[in-house]
Design an enzyme around this catalytic site. Structure first.
Site, mmCIF file in Angstrom:
data_model
loop_
_atom_site.group_PDB
_atom_site.id
_atom_site.type_symbol
_atom_site.label_atom_id
_atom_site.label_comp_id
_atom_site.label_asym_id
_atom_site.label_seq_id
_atom_site.Cartn_x
_atom_site.Cartn_y
_atom_site.Cartn_z
ATOM 1 N N GLY A 178 1.051 -1.175 0.194
ATOM 2 C CA GLY A 178 0.024 0.079 0.053
ATOM 3 C C GLY A 178 0.812 1.155 -0.184
ATOM 4 O O GLY A 178 2.081 1.313 -0.490
ATOM 5 N N CYS A 179 0.226 2.238 0.432
ATOM 6 C CA CYS A 179 1.031 3.589 0.507
ATOM 7 C C CYS A 179 2.272 3.347 1.496
ATOM 8 O O CYS A 179 2.346 2.962 2.763
ATOM 9 C CB CYS A 179 0.064 4.566 1.061
ATOM 10 S SG CYS A 179 0.733 6.027 1.487
#
Length: 168
Positions: A9-10
């Protein structure tokens, strides 16, 4: 000092998680796993570079082992959703482990087997040899610590730290 590259993810989220673990000495956000040389954040957001948002984690193995880091990694994101973490959608947000040697590959495979026991769905974490790591632009480094009141930090990162009991 050892290091490993992880994406889930981020990179702001993973950076904040791993910065809080004893034995982790440095965490750098960046890009890896793709085919474009020297990508920028704008390039990554287009989703056509093949790269994922990742973190390069430097750690002291006598203080925190690779197995422990990988176990935290599988708790810190959803490794069963392809190209997505929450509202972050695209191949740059995929779950990926980029290993630097056969020992890291074996440790990652073992961690994946351990993690699979906790998920009903099949893990989609990509496992591949690291070819290159490209550091993200400076505004992405230490993001949560510099912007704790920013809405994304409050709504996405802080709850993750709370869940993992890493909140300060």
């Amino acid at each position: 000092m050892s290091h490993i590259i992880l994406g889930g993810g981020c990179f702001w989220c993973l950076e904040a998680v791993f910065q809080r673990l004893p034995g982790v000495e440095a965490v750098r956000s960046g890009y890896a796993g793709g085919h474009t040389s020297y990508p920028t954040y704008t390039d990554i957001c287009r989703g056509d570079t093949g790269h994922a948002e990742v973190v390069d984690i430097h750690f002291e193995p006598h203080r925190i082992g690779l197995d422990e880091l990988l176990d935290v990694f599988f708790l810190a994101h959803d490794p069963t959703t392809a190209n997505r973490q929450g509202n972050d959608i695209g191949p740059q947000y995929r779950s990926i482990i980029l290993y630097g040697d056969p020992e890291q590959k074996a440790a990652a495979e073992a961690a994946m087997a351990r993690a699979q026991k906790y998920y009903a769905e099949t893990l989609v974490t990509e496992l591949k040899a690291l070819q290159a790591f490209y550091a993200a632009e400076s505004e992405h480094h230490d993001y949560f610590n510099r912007h704790p009141s920013q809405p994304y930090c409050q709504w996405v990162i802080q709850p993750k730290l709370n869940k993992l009991q890493l909140a300060e």
